[in-house]
Design an enzyme around this catalytic site. Structure first.
Site, mmCIF file in Angstrom:
data_model
loop_
_atom_site.group_PDB
_atom_site.id
_atom_site.type_symbol
_atom_site.label_atom_id
_atom_site.label_comp_id
_atom_site.label_asym_id
_atom_site.label_seq_id
_atom_site.Cartn_x
_atom_site.Cartn_y
_atom_site.Cartn_z
ATOM 1 N NE ARG A 131 0.825 2.497 -9.168
ATOM 2 C CZ ARG A 131 1.472 3.195 -9.811
ATOM 3 N NH1 ARG A 131 2.480 4.028 -9.227
ATOM 4 N NH2 ARG A 131 1.314 3.719 -11.090
ATOM 5 N NE ARG B 171 -0.542 6.474 -7.334
ATOM 6 C CZ ARG B 171 0.459 6.257 -6.489
ATOM 7 N NH1 ARG B 171 1.582 6.681 -6.502
ATOM 8 N NH2 ARG B 171 0.213 5.201 -5.784
ATOM 9 C CD GLU C 297 15.532 22.567 11.496
ATOM 10 O OE1 GLU C 297 14.765 22.271 12.315
ATOM 11 O OE2 GLU C 297 15.585 23.637 10.839
HETATM 12 N N1 URA Z 1 3.827 6.041 -0.896
HETATM 13 C C1 URA Z 1 4.176 6.231 -2.292
HETATM 14 O O1 URA Z 1 5.286 7.089 -2.469
HETATM 15 N N2 URA Z 1 3.591 5.467 -3.158
HETATM 16 C C2 URA Z 1 2.476 4.669 -2.959
HETATM 17 O O2 URA Z 1 1.817 4.113 -4.018
HETATM 18 C C3 URA Z 1 2.132 4.483 -1.562
HETATM 19 C C4 URA Z 1 2.845 5.144 -0.634
#
Ligand code: URA
Length: 265
Positions: free
Chosen positions: A223, A168, A80
């Site tokens: 992570r 996760r 857009e």
């Molecule tokens: N955004 C994400 O996609 N993953 C994360 O761990 C933090 C922010």
């Protein structure tokens, strides 16, 4: 004047903007517009996840529009905005690092993205690369260096989901399907720096449509250590990404050749 459906914007309301800063979060839009130029910053539309403010830098209008989370809403925003005349897009968001040397508060400047977003396949086959525009990439790197913000330049894994695709397990099911199990370590081995959820869509569709795009994100989770978002680092990471992106826009606006390339299209 006829406007675009989701963003509720018109050519008139965006006042000729050719450059857009794209955070995911509507809540960050006023902050970013004010960081560009507080004096002229004003809201021009809000609908669903799409909130838009404009502000001015010298004679240029700078648009800030939130994309919402993920590829589908990002593709709507970019489609857009492009229809209204925007030709340069800089995503500005947050990210999870998957290399131990990439720390909370640092910024990642994406040179290219792993296309796990789903949406970008509607714009180009998977063999097509999701790469940043060279000039935007360069401006972001120079801006980060000049502001002395700790930064990393490289490949981002851009995923369709925050939980399973970013592996996760602190979730309701605690289960990762076979196709995704082990991918965090694999991307790490392949020197991918981080996870986020919009860059692959943005970079693929912009390259495919002859538009310019780049991406900078602030690190809010490490992570390699744990899954949790590091709440104490959110505003540091956001502010670092915002300052670098704003400085990069100032640098890009000084490039007269680039200016004419985005105003002539
Ligand atoms: N955004 C994400 O996609 N993953 C994360 O761990 C933090 C922010």
């Amino acid at each position: 004047m006829k406007g675009v459906y989701h963003l509720k914007l018109t050519k008139k309301s965006i006042e000729g903007a050719r450059i857009a800063l794209l955070p995911g979060d509507p809540g960050r839009v006023p902050l970013i517009a004010s960081a560009v130029n507080k004096v002229n910053a004003k809201e021009i539309a809000q609908n669903r996840e799409f909130r838009s403010w404009i502000t001015r830098l010298d004679q240029h209008t700078i648009l800030v529009t939130s994309t919402g989370i993920g590829g589908p809403s990002t593709s709507i925003a970019v489609e857009e905005l492009a229809t209204l005349g925007v030709r340069m897009f800089i995503r500005l968001g947050t990210t999870g690092a998957i290399q131990s040397y990439v720390k909370a508060g640092d910024v990642v400047i994406t040179s290219g993205s792993v296309r796990m977003d789903g949406t970008s396949e509607h714009y180009a086959p998977l063999s097509y690369p999701a790469v940043s525009d060279y000039y935007i990439l360069n401006a972001l790197v120079e801006a980060a260096s000049s502001l002395k913000v700790r930064h990393h330049v490289g490949i981002t894994a851009s995923t369709a989901t925050f939980y399973p695709a970013q592996e996760r397990v602190d979730t309701f099911s605690r289960y990762i399907i076979r196709d995704l199990a082990g991918t965090k370590d694999e991307w790490g081995h392949l020197n991918v720096l981080n996870y986020e959820m919009e860059s692959a869509t943005l970079l693929t569709m912009c390259n495919a449509m002859g538009l310019k795009a780049g991406c900078i994100t602030g690190v809010i989770s490490e992570r390699t250590k744990k899954e949790k978002i590091l709440e104490n680092f959110i505003s540091i990471a956001e502010n670092n990404a915002i300052s670098v992106a704003v400085e990069a826009v100032k640098r890009l606006l000084k490039d007269k050749q680039l200016q004419s390339s985005i105003t002539s299209q």
